[in-house]
Design a protein around this motif. Structure first.
Motif, PDB file in Angstrom:
ATOM      1  N   ARG A 136      -8.095  -8.305  11.454  1.00 32.92           N
ATOM      2  CA  ARG A 136      -7.307  -9.460  11.906  1.00 32.92           C
ATOM      3  C   ARG A 136      -7.774 -10.754  11.241  1.00 32.92           C
ATOM      4  NH1 ARG A 136      -5.124  -5.722  13.533  1.00 32.92           N
ATOM      5  NH2 ARG A 136      -3.930  -6.380  11.724  1.00 32.92           N
ATOM      6  N   PHE A 137      -9.050 -10.788  10.844  1.00 36.57           N
ATOM      7  CA  PHE A 137      -9.606 -11.975  10.183  1.00 36.57           C
ATOM      8  C   PHE A 137      -9.638 -11.822   8.668  1.00 36.57           C
ATOM      9  CE2 PHE A 137     -11.501 -11.763  14.418  1.00 36.57           C
ATOM     10  CZ  PHE A 137     -11.255 -13.046  14.904  1.00 36.57           C
ATOM     11  N   ASP A 138      -9.169 -10.689   8.167  1.00 33.03           N
ATOM     12  CA  ASP A 138      -9.188 -10.458   6.728  1.00 33.03           C
ATOM     13  C   ASP A 138      -8.084 -11.274   6.061  1.00 33.03           C
ATOM     14  OD1 ASP A 138      -9.695  -9.530   4.252  1.00 33.03           O
ATOM     15  OD2 ASP A 138      -9.505  -7.400   4.730  1.00 33.03           O
ATOM     16  N   LYS A 139      -8.447 -11.983   4.997  1.00 29.53           N
ATOM     17  CA  LYS A 139      -7.487 -12.853   4.318  1.00 29.53           C
ATOM     18  C   LYS A 139      -6.740 -12.155   3.192  1.00 29.53           C
ATOM     19  CE  LYS A 139     -10.249 -16.975   5.326  1.00 29.53           C
ATOM     20  NZ  LYS A 139     -10.963 -18.149   4.757  1.00 29.53           N
ATOM     21  N   ARG A 140      -7.018 -10.890   2.976  1.00 31.92           N
ATOM     22  CA  ARG A 140      -6.326 -10.162   1.907  1.00 31.92           C
ATOM     23  C   ARG A 140      -4.872  -9.908   2.279  1.00 31.92           C
ATOM     24  NH1 ARG A 140      -9.715  -4.917   0.868  1.00 31.92           N
ATOM     25  NH2 ARG A 140     -10.040  -5.112   3.115  1.00 31.92           N
ATOM     26  N   ASP A 141      -4.005  -9.924   1.281  1.00 33.68           N
ATOM     27  CA  ASP A 141      -2.590  -9.681   1.505  1.00 33.68           C
ATOM     28  C   ASP A 141      -2.333  -8.189   1.688  1.00 33.68           C
ATOM     29  OD1 ASP A 141      -2.078 -12.378   1.205  1.00 33.68           O
ATOM     30  OD2 ASP A 141      -1.766 -12.202  -0.968  1.00 33.68           O
ATOM     31  N   MET A 142      -1.208  -7.892   2.323  1.00 33.76           N
ATOM     32  CA  MET A 142      -0.783  -6.505   2.480  1.00 33.76           C
ATOM     33  C   MET A 142      -0.124  -6.025   1.189  1.00 33.76           C
ATOM     34  SD  MET A 142      -1.664  -5.739   5.586  1.00 33.76           S
ATOM     35  CE  MET A 142      -0.721  -4.287   6.017  1.00 33.76           C
ATOM     36  N   ASP A 143      -0.425  -4.802   0.799  1.00 33.67           N
ATOM     37  CA  ASP A 143       0.166  -4.200  -0.401  1.00 33.67           C
ATOM     38  C   ASP A 143       1.467  -3.520   0.009  1.00 33.67           C
ATOM     39  OD1 ASP A 143       0.780  -3.069  -2.777  1.00 33.67           O
ATOM     40  OD2 ASP A 143      -0.996  -1.804  -2.937  1.00 33.67           O
ATOM     41  N   ARG A 144       2.601  -4.111  -0.374  1.00 37.75           N
ATOM     42  CA  ARG A 144       3.910  -3.607   0.031  1.00 37.75           C
ATOM     43  C   ARG A 144       4.650  -2.919  -1.109  1.00 37.75           C
ATOM     44  NH1 ARG A 144       4.563  -5.854   4.987  1.00 37.75           N
ATOM     45  NH2 ARG A 144       3.428  -7.804   5.397  1.00 37.75           N
ATOM     46  N   HIS A 145       3.960  -2.631  -2.213  1.00 36.31           N
ATOM     47  CA  HIS A 145       4.605  -1.955  -3.326  1.00 36.31           C
ATOM     48  C   HIS A 145       4.823  -0.482  -3.002  1.00 36.31           C
ATOM     49  CE1 HIS A 145       2.511  -5.337  -5.650  1.00 36.31           C
ATOM     50  NE2 HIS A 145       3.806  -5.597  -5.688  1.00 36.31           N
ATOM     51  N   LYS A 146       5.780   0.102  -3.700  1.00 34.30           N
ATOM     52  CA  LYS A 146       6.073   1.515  -3.484  1.00 34.30           C
ATOM     53  C   LYS A 146       4.896   2.354  -3.957  1.00 34.30           C
ATOM     54  CE  LYS A 146       9.536   5.069  -4.387  1.00 34.30           C
ATOM     55  NZ  LYS A 146      10.821   5.397  -5.049  1.00 34.30           N
ATOM     56  N   ASN A 147       4.429   3.248  -3.086  1.00 34.26           N
ATOM     57  CA  ASN A 147       3.254   4.064  -3.376  1.00 34.26           C
ATOM     58  C   ASN A 147       3.415   5.419  -2.677  1.00 34.26           C
ATOM     59  OD1 ASN A 147       0.744   5.218  -3.737  1.00 34.26           O
ATOM     60  ND2 ASN A 147      -0.403   3.376  -3.212  1.00 34.26           N
ATOM     61  N   PRO A 148       3.925   6.454  -3.377  1.00 33.56           N
ATOM     62  CA  PRO A 148       4.111   7.770  -2.735  1.00 33.56           C
ATOM     63  C   PRO A 148       2.826   8.363  -2.205  1.00 33.56           C
ATOM     64  CG  PRO A 148       5.302   7.653  -4.831  1.00 33.56           C
ATOM     65  CD  PRO A 148       4.435   6.433  -4.766  1.00 33.56           C
ATOM     66  N   THR A 149       1.704   8.116  -2.882  1.00 30.04           N
ATOM     67  CA  THR A 149       0.429   8.668  -2.420  1.00 30.04           C
ATOM     68  C   THR A 149       0.037   8.095  -1.067  1.00 30.04           C
ATOM     69  OG1 THR A 149      -0.265   8.873  -4.724  1.00 30.04           O
ATOM     70  CG2 THR A 149      -1.976   9.003  -3.043  1.00 30.04           C
ATOM     71  N   ARG A 150       0.167   6.777  -0.911  1.00 29.69           N
ATOM     72  CA  ARG A 150      -0.189   6.170   0.365  1.00 29.69           C
ATOM     73  C   ARG A 150       0.778   6.594   1.466  1.00 29.69           C
ATOM     74  NH1 ARG A 150      -0.265   0.240  -0.469  1.00 29.69           N
ATOM     75  NH2 ARG A 150       2.007   0.454  -0.342  1.00 29.69           N
ATOM     76  N   THR A 151       2.057   6.707   1.141  1.00 29.87           N
ATOM     77  CA  THR A 151       3.032   7.171   2.124  1.00 29.87           C
ATOM     78  C   THR A 151       2.697   8.565   2.616  1.00 29.87           C
ATOM     79  OG1 THR A 151       4.742   5.822   1.044  1.00 29.87           O
ATOM     80  CG2 THR A 151       5.482   7.562   2.533  1.00 29.87           C
ATOM     81  N   LEU A 152       2.299   9.448   1.684  1.00 28.83           N
ATOM     82  CA  LEU A 152       1.916  10.802   2.071  1.00 28.83           C
ATOM     83  C   LEU A 152       0.648  10.786   2.904  1.00 28.83           C
ATOM     84  CD1 LEU A 152       2.343  13.867   1.863  1.00 28.83           C
ATOM     85  CD2 LEU A 152       0.996  13.810  -0.240  1.00 28.83           C
ATOM     86  N   ASP A 153      -0.334   9.960   2.542  1.00 25.92           N
ATOM     87  CA  ASP A 153      -1.570   9.878   3.320  1.00 25.92           C
ATOM     88  C   ASP A 153      -1.291   9.500   4.773  1.00 25.92           C
ATOM     89  OD1 ASP A 153      -3.166  10.583   1.206  1.00 25.92           O
ATOM     90  OD2 ASP A 153      -3.587   8.527   0.592  1.00 25.92           O
ATOM     91  N   VAL A 154      -0.443   8.504   4.965  1.00 27.38           N
ATOM     92  CA  VAL A 154      -0.115   8.065   6.329  1.00 27.38           C
ATOM     93  C   VAL A 154       0.627   9.168   7.079  1.00 27.38           C
ATOM     94  CG1 VAL A 154       1.191   6.384   7.670  1.00 27.38           C
ATOM     95  CG2 VAL A 154      -0.099   5.637   5.666  1.00 27.38           C
ATOM     96  N   ALA A 155       1.575   9.823   6.407  1.00 29.25           N
ATOM     97  CA  ALA A 155       2.333  10.891   7.065  1.00 29.25           C
ATOM     98  C   ALA A 155       1.437  12.060   7.455  1.00 29.25           C
ATOM     99  CB  ALA A 155       3.457  11.367   6.138  1.00 29.25           C
ATOM    100  N   LEU A 156       0.496  12.412   6.578  1.00 28.90           N
ATOM    101  CA  LEU A 156      -0.404  13.523   6.892  1.00 28.90           C
ATOM    102  C   LEU A 156      -1.362  13.168   8.027  1.00 28.90           C
ATOM    103  CD1 LEU A 156      -1.286  14.887   3.328  1.00 28.90           C
ATOM    104  CD2 LEU A 156       0.205  15.925   5.041  1.00 28.90           C
ATOM    105  N   LEU A 157      -1.835  11.931   8.037  1.00 28.42           N
ATOM    106  CA  LEU A 157      -2.712  11.515   9.128  1.00 28.42           C
ATOM    107  C   LEU A 157      -1.987  11.577  10.469  1.00 28.42           C
ATOM    108  CD1 LEU A 157      -4.580   8.446   7.579  1.00 28.42           C
ATOM    109  CD2 LEU A 157      -5.626  10.587   8.308  1.00 28.42           C
ATOM    110  N   MET A 158      -0.779  11.058  10.516  1.00 22.99           N
ATOM    111  CA  MET A 158      -0.024  11.053  11.763  1.00 22.99           C
ATOM    112  C   MET A 158       0.414  12.454  12.150  1.00 22.99           C
ATOM    113  SD  MET A 158      -0.140   7.866  12.519  1.00 22.99           S
ATOM    114  CE  MET A 158       1.036   7.757  13.852  1.00 22.99           C
TER     115      MET A 158
ATOM    116  N   ILE B 289      -4.940   3.280   8.358  1.00 22.65           N
ATOM    117  CA  ILE B 289      -3.655   2.794   7.846  1.00 22.65           C
ATOM    118  C   ILE B 289      -3.747   1.312   7.477  1.00 22.65           C
ATOM    119  CG2 ILE B 289      -1.240   2.373   8.469  1.00 22.65           C
ATOM    120  CD1 ILE B 289      -1.377   4.948  10.139  1.00 22.65           C
ATOM    121  N   GLU B 290      -4.468   0.548   8.294  1.00 28.26           N
ATOM    122  CA  GLU B 290      -4.680  -0.869   7.946  1.00 28.26           C
ATOM    123  C   GLU B 290      -5.426  -0.989   6.631  1.00 28.26           C
ATOM    124  OE1 GLU B 290      -4.491  -4.045   9.557  1.00 28.26           O
ATOM    125  OE2 GLU B 290      -4.274  -3.691  11.695  1.00 28.26           O
ATOM    126  N   GLY B 291      -6.456  -0.175   6.432  1.00 27.29           N
ATOM    127  CA  GLY B 291      -7.238  -0.250   5.202  1.00 27.29           C
ATOM    128  C   GLY B 291      -6.464   0.191   3.976  1.00 27.29           C
TER     129      GLY B 291
END
Length: 595
Positions: free
Chosen positions: A379-401, A450-452
């Motif tokens: 919540r205090f991290d000043k880094r921006d969110m990465d909103r670019h298309k990324n199939p690997t990250r999408t799969l990681d989130v889907a597999l975790l959930m 998922i936040e990371g």
């Protein structure tokens, strides 16, 4: 010049591909896209290209679904005696599927990937080095398991079908070929033979899932037979196998030699590594399938070269605490195996279950608190969110959930059984606490990971790297000569002042090259949290994967749901929970490196 958004993920064929590499539709798409890029107008028919892309994907998905259902039907039918499907029927299907995949991989490596313009870009997020390294580790243990299988089945060559020996040989070749294929091609965005490549990748994914289902079923049947055999005589055990339960055909043969027992116990102990290998390979193949025909937008898909420093920029708190949890868990696992799986005394079994629950309650409580703390730090991290298309990250989130649903199901079934059962003793209280904490820990850990995964790398690192490149260019040109250059006009005093100021500026720049970068407290704490969670998830994967399964040893759920329903629930859901832990380890390693 602006980048066309329609071209980023469209299926573009190469402009000069001969020998049948590519399709006419892809060449037409490339031509129309090139014309539109020169005229600054959108492509003439983006909808038709999107329909063609979805049509090719749909055909490969249908192929995968039908093959997966066929394999699932045979594998599940082969687990029961009364169904006229034998284990060698399952092995025959898996052998044929693996041989077809091997032929396609050779075709891809020797033909498709070598076509001119076949690979127009690579997905930098796909197949990171730690994921491919884990794949190789699991592949090595899978090969050792195949060697043990070959040695074990060879001892019964006279009373076994030949497919029993052929299957592990083909599986070993399949593991070697597929591992090499994923190591060299995991990042490819292929642009020729699109439909053939999609179908080949889906066939590879389905084959890995079929091998995974077969291994999980074989391991579950083996554990059920071991527990049943421990509690009764050999004659009654063989009679029960003939009446209802499926036994491996090697049960009918005698395994009296010591080397035979070593092979038998060895390859069953190595099953968890083969199971994880199949799931890791399936995830990487799926990302490759998503990248078929994808055009990488280099403006938004920049390559991030992050350095992995395990023992730098940390306080060692997370590593030390994680190692304590890991070593303690190994001790609990050994005692659990000795007192529960190797002893018939109820008092020792109760002590082992109590020790197991207390350790897991402490471990899960610490992990939940740490995950909550990490989410607060974000919540205090000043880094921006990465909103670019990324199939690997999408799969990681889907597999975790998705994988977490397996442990959720087991926990909720346990909660219902404990609350509705009587009497409520200390063991029931520990079991209830364990189930509740398991749900909470999975939830908080998913939020943290998922936040990371959606955070961009620290901006100062990117700026520092770009600044270094500019200064390195000046250094090779002779930085002193460049920095001490003074204008021709002006007096001697002005010249000295200018020279001194620019020399000072140059020395500051040179010091910035060698000065160590300071890391803020947020990044340090996130690294400590990630490393602690990584080591804790490793031991929570090892314990159920290698035999510590209190779901089968606690009588509350067995008495409430029955001897048939509860083992079936655990056999279906527990493999997903085990896979969740290993996938969380890979995701936490990425979060650690990105912090």
């Amino acid at each position: 010049m602006t980048e066309e958004p329609g071209r980023k993920d469209s299926e573009l064929g190469p402009p000069h591909c001969t020998m049948g590499c590519g399709h006419k539709d892809d060449k037409a798409s490339l031509a129309s896209s090139q014309v539109s890029s020169f005229s600054h107008q959108p492509p003439s028919s983006p909808a038709s290209k999107e329909v063609w892309k979805k049509g090719g994907r749909m055909f490969s998905i249908l192929l995968a679904v039908h093959l997966a259902l066929l394999a699932c039907t045979l594998v599940s039918s082969g687990a029961f005696e009364k169904i006229a499907v034998h284990d060698y029927d399952v092995f025959f299907l898996l052998t044929v599927m693996m041989l077809i995949v091997i032929v396609w991989i050779i075709f891809y490596l020797a033909g498709t990937s070598r076509c001119p313009g076949a690979i127009l870009g690579k997905d930098s997020h796909a197949g990171p080095i730690w994921l491919r390294g884990g794949l190789i580790l699991f592949a090595i243990f899978s090969l050792v398991m195949d060697v043990f299988k070959i040695g074990y089945y060879s001892s019964f060559y006279s009373c076994l079908s030949a497919i029993k020996i052929i299957y592990p040989i083909v599986q070993a070749i399949f593991v070697i070929v597929q591992t090499y294929f994923l190591w060299v091609s995991a990042k490819d965005c292929i642009h020729v033979h699109l439909n053939v490549t999609r179908c080949g990748l889906m066939l590879t994914l389905t084959t890995n899932l079929a091998v995974w289902m077969s291994a999980v079923t074989d391991e579950s049947v083996h554990k059920a037979h071991s527990k049943l055999k421990k509690n009764m005589t050999e004659e009654i055990f063989r009679w029960l196998l003939k009446v209802g339960m499926r036994s491996s055909s090697v049960e009918e043969c005698n395994c009296n030699s010591q080397i035979c027992q070593i092979f038998k116990n060895g390859y069953f102990w190595l099953y968890p590594f083969n199971i994880e290998y199949s799931l890791f390979a399936s995830a990487m193949v799926y990302v490759m399938w998503k990248n078929v025909g994808r055009f990488i937008d280099h403006h938004s898909h920049h390559i991030q070269r992050l350095k992995f420093r395990l023992f730098r920029r940390t306080f060692f708190v997370g590593i030390m605490l994680g190692l304590i949890i890991l070593v303690s868990g190994l001790g609990v696992l050994i005692l659990y195996e000795v007192q529960v799986n190797s002893s018939t005394e109820s008092s020792k079994k109760s002590q082992a279950l109590t020790m197991y629950y207390i350790f897991n309650i402490v471990c899960l409580s610490l992990m939940s608190l740490v995950c909550i703390g990490g989410s607060i730090i974000y919540r205090f991290d000043k880094r921006d969110m990465d909103r670019h298309k990324n199939p690997t990250r999408t799969l990681d989130v889907a597999l975790l959930m998705g994988a977490a649903l397996g442990q959720y199901a087991i926990s909720y079934y346990s909660i219902v059984a404990i609350v509705a059962s009587t009497p409520r003793d200390t063991m029931s209280a520990l079991n209830l606490t364990y189930a509740l904490l398991m749900i909470a820990q999975h939830t908080f850990q998913n939020v943290f990971i998922i936040e990371g995964l959606h955070r961009q790398p620290p901006k100062e690192d990117c700026k520092h790297e770009a600044h270094q490149k500019d200064l390195y260019g000046l250094t090779f040109v002779n930085i002193n000569a460049v920095s001490l250059r003074v204008p021709d006009t002006g007096g001697a005093l002005a010249t000295a002042t200018a020279s001194g100021s620019e020399a000072t500026h140059a020395s500051d720049l040179v010091r910035s090259l060698t000065a160590p970068k300071k890391m803020n407290w947020r990044r340090k704490f996130l690294r400590e949290i990630s490393m602690f969670l990584l080591l804790s998830n490793i031991i929570l994967w090892i314990m159920p994967a290698f035999g510590a399964r209190p779901q089968f040893d606690n009588d509350t759920e067995l008495n409430f749901y029955g001897d048939s329903m509860w083992p079936a629930i655990v056999d279906i859901c527990l493999p997903f929970g085990i896979f969740y832990r290993m996938h969380a380890v890979a995701s936490l390693l990425e979060v650690y490196i990105m912090s």
